[in-house]
Design a protein around this motif. Structure first.
Motif, short mmCIF file in Angstrom:
data_model
loop_
_atom_site.label_atom_id
_atom_site.label_comp_id
_atom_site.label_asym_id
_atom_site.label_seq_id
_atom_site.Cartn_x
_atom_site.Cartn_y
_atom_site.Cartn_z
N TYR A 28 7.33 15.82 -3.21
CA TYR A 28 8.58 16.31 -2.59
C TYR A 28 8.35 16.82 -1.17
CZ TYR A 28 10.09 15.92 -7.40
OH TYR A 28 10.36 15.43 -8.64
N GLY A 29 7.13 16.66 -0.69
CA GLY A 29 6.83 17.04 0.69
C GLY A 29 6.30 18.46 0.88
N TRP A 30 6.11 19.17 -0.24
CA TRP A 30 5.66 20.57 -0.14
C TRP A 30 4.15 20.67 0.11
CZ3 TRP A 30 9.18 24.29 0.13
CH2 TRP A 30 10.38 24.21 -0.59
N VAL A 31 3.79 21.73 0.85
CA VAL A 31 2.38 22.07 1.02
C VAL A 31 2.32 23.61 1.11
CG1 VAL A 31 2.34 22.00 3.56
CG2 VAL A 31 0.31 21.36 2.29
N SER A 32 1.18 24.19 0.77
CA SER A 32 1.11 25.65 0.83
C SER A 32 1.15 26.13 2.29
CB SER A 32 -0.15 26.13 0.08
OG SER A 32 -1.00 26.85 0.92
N ILE A 33 1.91 27.18 2.53
CA ILE A 33 2.02 27.72 3.91
C ILE A 33 0.65 28.19 4.37
CG2 ILE A 33 3.11 29.43 5.43
CD1 ILE A 33 5.41 29.64 3.59
N PHE A 66 12.89 22.65 8.49
CA PHE A 66 11.92 23.02 7.46
C PHE A 66 12.55 23.98 6.47
CE2 PHE A 66 9.99 22.82 11.72
CZ PHE A 66 9.16 21.72 11.56
N GLU A 67 11.92 24.08 5.31
CA GLU A 67 12.29 25.16 4.39
C GLU A 67 11.04 25.67 3.70
OE1 GLU A 67 14.95 24.21 1.19
OE2 GLU A 67 13.72 22.58 0.44
N ILE A 73 5.88 25.24 2.05
CA ILE A 73 6.75 24.83 3.17
C ILE A 73 6.89 23.31 3.12
CG2 ILE A 73 4.73 24.74 4.75
CD1 ILE A 73 6.69 25.66 6.98
N ARG A 74 8.02 22.81 3.59
CA ARG A 74 8.16 21.36 3.73
C ARG A 74 9.15 21.03 4.84
NH1 ARG A 74 11.65 19.25 -1.51
NH2 ARG A 74 13.36 20.74 -1.32
N ALA A 75 9.03 19.81 5.37
CA ALA A 75 10.03 19.29 6.31
C ALA A 75 11.17 18.74 5.46
CB ALA A 75 9.42 18.19 7.16
N LEU A 76 12.41 18.91 5.94
CA LEU A 76 13.57 18.48 5.15
C LEU A 76 13.96 17.03 5.40
CD1 LEU A 76 15.64 21.75 5.46
CD2 LEU A 76 14.75 20.76 3.34
N TYR A 77 13.50 16.47 6.50
CA TYR A 77 13.81 15.07 6.82
C TYR A 77 12.83 14.60 7.88
CZ TYR A 77 16.04 17.21 10.89
OH TYR A 77 16.26 17.94 12.03
N GLY A 78 12.94 13.33 8.24
CA GLY A 78 12.17 12.83 9.38
C GLY A 78 10.82 12.21 9.04
N ILE A 85 8.62 10.41 0.33
CA ILE A 85 9.00 11.72 -0.19
C ILE A 85 10.22 11.55 -1.10
CG2 ILE A 85 9.87 14.02 0.48
CD1 ILE A 85 6.89 13.48 1.23
N ILE A 86 10.13 12.12 -2.29
CA ILE A 86 11.23 11.98 -3.25
C ILE A 86 12.37 12.93 -2.88
CG2 ILE A 86 11.94 12.23 -5.66
CD1 ILE A 86 9.03 11.64 -6.45
N LYS A 87 13.56 12.37 -2.80
CA LYS A 87 14.77 13.16 -2.53
C LYS A 87 15.74 12.90 -3.67
CE LYS A 87 14.14 14.79 1.67
NZ LYS A 87 14.34 16.21 1.97
N GLU A 88 16.45 13.95 -4.07
CA GLU A 88 17.42 13.80 -5.14
C GLU A 88 18.70 13.19 -4.57
OE1 GLU A 88 19.92 16.63 -8.09
OE2 GLU A 88 18.23 17.54 -7.01
N SER A 89 19.19 12.15 -5.26
CA SER A 89 20.41 11.49 -4.78
C SER A 89 21.63 12.38 -5.05
CB SER A 89 20.52 10.16 -5.50
OG SER A 89 21.76 9.58 -5.23
N MET A 90 22.53 12.43 -4.06
CA MET A 90 23.71 13.30 -4.16
C MET A 90 24.90 12.65 -3.49
SD MET A 90 23.15 17.15 -3.12
CE MET A 90 21.47 17.66 -3.16
N GLN A 91 26.11 13.00 -3.96
CA GLN A 91 27.31 12.45 -3.32
C GLN A 91 27.46 13.02 -1.90
OE1 GLN A 91 30.96 12.71 -5.54
NE2 GLN A 91 32.09 11.67 -3.93
#
Ligand code: HQG
Length: 179
Positions: A28-33, A66-67, A73-78, A85-91
């Motif tokens: 999901y793109g996470w790594v330890s800060i 980022f979040e 921590i992870r980047a949210l896009y890009g 990176i797995i993203k949950e599909s949403m309307q």
């Protein structure tokens, strides 16, 4: 502290080349800060970097790139790394926008929007943001209107990046109109 430089370095590490910092992102793109902090501190220019600086960038950069969840921590896009990176599909919102350079228009209207160097196509919730994105490549960018509602109803997957950025794997020309 040059927070713009730090934000760029964080984007590079978390979106494009984690291995250069010996970081391994999870699916999901996470790594330890802490790991990110220690990796950056190895470089002379960041040897005084504090965890507070990283958090400052997460909370204050011009776009929500980022979040953190406190520990990670992870980047949210890009992202452009090979491991998708797995993203949950949403309307998505009914309408989304994409700003692009005039020179890409013919190709886009023929082949659709493709992710190019990134993992996902990036779409904006408002025209201003889309035009701002397009201006990175063309002083007078074209604005594309994406019929996200129709695409979603017909089975196209969308993923939320942040409040203003949505992602998709591919957008066919039938869902794209030039404004
Ligand atoms: C174009 C920034 C020809 C597409 C922004 C774009 C964004 C095609 C370029 C985020 C095409 C790819 C992403 C086709 C798409 N033929 N050209 N079939 N399909 N293109 O940088 O959307 O500041 O990968 O129009 O704010 O410009 O880094 O994508 O011009 O949210 O946080 O190919 O990056 O965020 O370029 O930007 P990019 P983008 P940050």
């Amino acid at each position: 502290m040059d927070y713009i430089k730090l934000s760029k370095a964080m984007s590079y590490a978390l979106r494009h080349a984690p291995w250069e910092y010996e970081l391994e992102l999870d699916e999901y793109g996470w790594v330890s800060i802490e790991q990110l902090l220690y990796a950056f501190r190895e470089e002379k220019k960041w040897y005084e970097l504090d965890i507070k600086d990283i958090i400052y960038v997460v909370d204050n950069c011009d776009k929500k790139r980022f979040e953190t969840d406190g520990k990670r921590i992870r980047a949210l896009y890009g992202h452009s790394i090979p491991q998708k990176i797995i993203k949950e599909s949403m309307q998505p919102p009914d309408i989304l926008y994409h700003g692009t350079a005039r020179r890409f228009l013919t190709m886009i209207m023929e082949k659709g929007l493709i992710p190019k160097g990134r993992q996902y196509v990036h779409l904006a919730v408002d025209k201003d943001m889309a035009l701002q994105v397009g201006k990175r490549r063309d002083s007078e960018p074209d604005l594309l209107v994406i019929n996200a509602r129709k695409a979603w109803n017909e089975g196209v997957k969308f993923y939320k990046g942040n409040e203003r950025v949505w992602l998709a794997d591919f957008i066919e020309p039938i869902y794209i109109e030039i404004e």
